[in-house]
Design a protein around this motif. Structure first.
Motif, mmCIF file in Angstrom:
data_model
loop_
_atom_site.group_PDB
_atom_site.id
_atom_site.type_symbol
_atom_site.label_atom_id
_atom_site.label_comp_id
_atom_site.label_asym_id
_atom_site.label_seq_id
_atom_site.Cartn_x
_atom_site.Cartn_y
_atom_site.Cartn_z
ATOM 1 N N HIS A 38 0.830 -1.212 0.000
ATOM 2 C CA HIS A 38 0.000 0.000 0.000
ATOM 3 C C HIS A 38 0.864 1.261 0.000
ATOM 4 C CE1 HIS A 38 -3.065 2.866 1.340
ATOM 5 N NE2 HIS A 38 -2.286 3.141 2.369
ATOM 6 N N TRP A 39 1.902 1.271 0.821
ATOM 7 C CA TRP A 39 2.746 2.458 0.936
ATOM 8 C C TRP A 39 3.596 2.694 -0.304
ATOM 9 C CZ3 TRP A 39 4.685 0.134 6.085
ATOM 10 C CH2 TRP A 39 3.771 0.399 7.109
ATOM 11 N N ASN A 40 4.098 1.634 -0.917
ATOM 12 C CA ASN A 40 5.142 1.774 -1.934
ATOM 13 C C ASN A 40 4.676 1.622 -3.375
ATOM 14 O OD1 ASN A 40 7.252 2.212 -0.064
ATOM 15 N ND2 ASN A 40 7.289 0.040 0.400
ATOM 16 N N ILE A 41 3.398 1.382 -3.597
ATOM 17 C CA ILE A 41 2.922 1.132 -4.951
ATOM 18 C C ILE A 41 3.034 2.373 -5.832
ATOM 19 C CG2 ILE A 41 0.517 1.625 -4.350
ATOM 20 C CD1 ILE A 41 -0.263 -0.602 -6.331
ATOM 21 N N LYS A 42 3.446 2.128 -7.078
ATOM 22 C CA LYS A 42 3.519 3.177 -8.092
ATOM 23 C C LYS A 42 3.123 2.543 -9.422
ATOM 24 C CE LYS A 42 7.219 5.872 -5.898
ATOM 25 N NZ LYS A 42 6.505 5.827 -4.675
ATOM 26 N N GLY A 43 2.595 3.340 -10.314
ATOM 27 C CA GLY A 43 2.266 2.848 -11.645
ATOM 28 C C GLY A 43 0.859 3.226 -12.048
ATOM 29 N N PRO A 44 0.472 2.821 -13.259
ATOM 30 C CA PRO A 44 -0.812 3.249 -13.807
ATOM 31 C C PRO A 44 -2.034 2.756 -13.023
ATOM 32 C CG PRO A 44 0.295 1.728 -15.312
ATOM 33 C CD PRO A 44 1.254 2.038 -14.208
ATOM 34 N N HIS A 45 -1.874 1.698 -12.237
ATOM 35 C CA HIS A 45 -2.997 1.165 -11.457
ATOM 36 C C HIS A 45 -3.010 1.684 -10.018
ATOM 37 C CE1 HIS A 45 -3.942 -1.554 -14.730
ATOM 38 N NE2 HIS A 45 -2.656 -1.881 -14.775
ATOM 39 N N PHE A 46 -2.172 2.669 -9.730
ATOM 40 C CA PHE A 46 -2.045 3.185 -8.371
ATOM 41 C C PHE A 46 -3.399 3.578 -7.778
ATOM 42 C CE2 PHE A 46 -1.948 6.842 -5.550
ATOM 43 C CZ PHE A 46 -1.131 6.386 -4.530
ATOM 44 N N ALA A 47 -4.172 4.360 -8.515
ATOM 45 C CA ALA A 47 -5.419 4.915 -7.964
ATOM 46 C C ALA A 47 -6.396 3.826 -7.538
ATOM 47 C CB ALA A 47 -6.071 5.856 -8.979
ATOM 48 N N ALA A 48 -6.407 2.716 -8.227
ATOM 49 C CA ALA A 48 -7.305 1.616 -7.864
ATOM 50 C C ALA A 48 -6.716 0.721 -6.784
ATOM 51 C CB ALA A 48 -7.633 0.784 -9.100
ATOM 52 N N LEU A 49 -5.413 0.463 -6.870
ATOM 53 C CA LEU A 49 -4.801 -0.521 -5.976
ATOM 54 C C LEU A 49 -4.421 0.033 -4.608
ATOM 55 C CD1 LEU A 49 -2.594 -2.426 -8.567
ATOM 56 C CD2 LEU A 49 -4.759 -3.170 -7.543
ATOM 57 N N HIS A 50 -4.036 1.294 -4.541
ATOM 58 C CA HIS A 50 -3.641 1.883 -3.258
ATOM 59 C C HIS A 50 -4.762 1.727 -2.213
ATOM 60 C CE1 HIS A 50 -1.446 4.594 -0.586
ATOM 61 N NE2 HIS A 50 -2.553 5.316 -0.464
ATOM 62 N N PRO A 51 -5.991 2.151 -2.504
ATOM 63 C CA PRO A 51 -7.055 1.954 -1.498
ATOM 64 C C PRO A 51 -7.465 0.490 -1.346
ATOM 65 C CG PRO A 51 -7.937 3.027 -3.460
ATOM 66 C CD PRO A 51 -6.449 2.949 -3.633
ATOM 67 N N LYS A 147 -12.155 -13.861 -2.108
ATOM 68 C CA LYS A 147 -12.629 -12.741 -2.937
ATOM 69 C C LYS A 147 -11.493 -11.751 -3.187
ATOM 70 C CE LYS A 147 -16.288 -9.324 -3.384
ATOM 71 N NZ LYS A 147 -17.514 -8.763 -2.773
ATOM 72 N N HIS A 148 -10.719 -11.450 -2.166
ATOM 73 C CA HIS A 148 -9.575 -10.551 -2.352
ATOM 74 C C HIS A 148 -8.588 -11.143 -3.364
ATOM 75 C CE1 HIS A 148 -11.282 -8.172 0.699
ATOM 76 N NE2 HIS A 148 -10.529 -8.496 1.732
ATOM 77 N N ALA A 149 -8.337 -12.433 -3.262
ATOM 78 C CA ALA A 149 -7.424 -13.093 -4.203
ATOM 79 C C ALA A 149 -7.990 -13.035 -5.617
ATOM 80 C CB ALA A 149 -7.178 -14.542 -3.774
ATOM 81 N N TRP A 150 -9.269 -13.198 -5.738
ATOM 82 C CA TRP A 150 -9.916 -13.105 -7.047
ATOM 83 C C TRP A 150 -9.689 -11.720 -7.657
ATOM 84 C CZ3 TRP A 150 -14.965 -10.493 -7.567
ATOM 85 C CH2 TRP A 150 -15.425 -10.482 -8.883
ATOM 86 N N PHE A 151 -9.841 -10.663 -6.867
ATOM 87 C CA PHE A 151 -9.579 -9.304 -7.366
ATOM 88 C C PHE A 151 -8.155 -9.208 -7.919
ATOM 89 C CE2 PHE A 151 -12.703 -6.340 -4.910
ATOM 90 C CZ PHE A 151 -13.775 -7.145 -5.282
ATOM 91 N N LEU A 152 -7.206 -9.757 -7.189
ATOM 92 C CA LEU A 152 -5.809 -9.683 -7.603
ATOM 93 C C LEU A 152 -5.573 -10.493 -8.884
ATOM 94 C CD1 LEU A 152 -4.089 -9.969 -4.118
ATOM 95 C CD2 LEU A 152 -4.492 -7.888 -5.462
ATOM 96 N N HIS A 153 -6.111 -11.697 -8.927
ATOM 97 C CA HIS A 153 -5.934 -12.530 -10.121
ATOM 98 C C HIS A 153 -6.621 -11.897 -11.334
ATOM 99 C CE1 HIS A 153 -3.803 -15.881 -8.307
ATOM 100 N NE2 HIS A 153 -4.615 -15.779 -7.277
ATOM 101 N N ALA A 154 -7.776 -11.285 -11.137
ATOM 102 C CA ALA A 154 -8.459 -10.608 -12.242
ATOM 103 C C ALA A 154 -7.646 -9.425 -12.738
ATOM 104 C CB ALA A 154 -9.850 -10.153 -11.795
ATOM 105 N N THR A 155 -6.988 -8.728 -11.825
ATOM 106 C CA THR A 155 -6.129 -7.607 -12.201
ATOM 107 C C THR A 155 -4.956 -8.082 -13.055
ATOM 108 O OG1 THR A 155 -6.733 -6.391 -10.209
ATOM 109 C CG2 THR A 155 -4.701 -5.711 -11.299
ATOM 110 N N LEU A 156 -4.462 -9.266 -12.750
ATOM 111 C CA LEU A 156 -3.357 -9.844 -13.521
ATOM 112 C C LEU A 156 -3.833 -10.469 -14.840
ATOM 113 C CD1 LEU A 156 -1.366 -11.500 -10.614
ATOM 114 C CD2 LEU A 156 -0.715 -9.463 -11.908
ATOM 115 N N GLY A 157 -5.153 -10.519 -15.017
ATOM 116 C CA GLY A 157 -5.701 -11.080 -16.251
ATOM 117 C C GLY A 157 -5.888 -12.577 -16.206
ATOM 118 N N GLY A 158 -5.818 -13.148 -15.005
ATOM 119 C CA GLY A 158 -5.949 -14.600 -14.882
ATOM 120 C C GLY A 158 -7.276 -15.043 -14.381
#
Length: 158
Positions: A38-51, A147-158
């Motif tokens: 949460h603290w160190n994330i940077k990149g185009p998905h920052f706005a969605a992933l930080h919160p 459910k949280h893992a699903w969000f992450l896997h969906a973000t990765l396209g899997g």
């Protein structure tokens, strides 16, 4: 192991609490890893992933508290100092120099998967000892983090 309202035998409570302590240890480690991401994330998905990472950490903090209180309800002590966690966590170390958003997503998906495996194993211990309350507690946590893992896997396209 005194002053417990549990109907479980002393040996059942001991076994369930040992499994819960492992879940607590991993959960405390996961919480800190989520905060580092949460603290160190940077990149185009920052706005969605930080919160999102912050919400995952908030959920994990609440789960840690529930697990610790269940251990106490069963008549044992909850353990979880940073030194204990560093020595006993089953999760891989988090590479703290990571900043790229999708790298964090992949790292957290792996760690949440490991934590889910530990929760499921503890749930099996609870089931073996007919501890329906611990089983139900862990089932809710598994559902939440699946459910949280699903969000992450969906973000990765899997």
């Amino acid at each position: 192991m005194k002053n417990t309202p549990s109907h479980l035998s002393e040996s059942a409570r001991k076994n369930v609490c040992e499994a819960l302590r492992a879940v607590l240890t991993d959960g405390l480690d996961l919480y800190t890893q989520l905060k580092v991401a949460h603290w160190n994330i940077k990149g185009p998905h920052f706005a969605a992933l930080h919160p999102l990472f912050d919400q995952f950490a908030t959920d994990q903090a609440a789960n840690n508290d529930e697990v610790a209180e269940r251990i106490l309800t069963l008549g044992h002590l909850a353990v979880g100092t940073s030194r204990h966690v560093a020595k006993h966590s089953r999760l891989p170390e988090y590479p703290q120099d990571t900043t790229k958003d999708l790298q964090h997503v992949a790292l957290l998906a792996e760690r949440i998967g490991a934590h889910l495996a530990g929760m499921r194993a503890a749930r099996d211990v609870a089931k073996t000892h007919e501890d329906e309350d611990t089983f139900d507690l862990l089932t809710g946590m598994v559902e939440q983090f699946e459910k949280h893992a699903w969000f992450l896997h969906a973000t990765l396209g899997g």
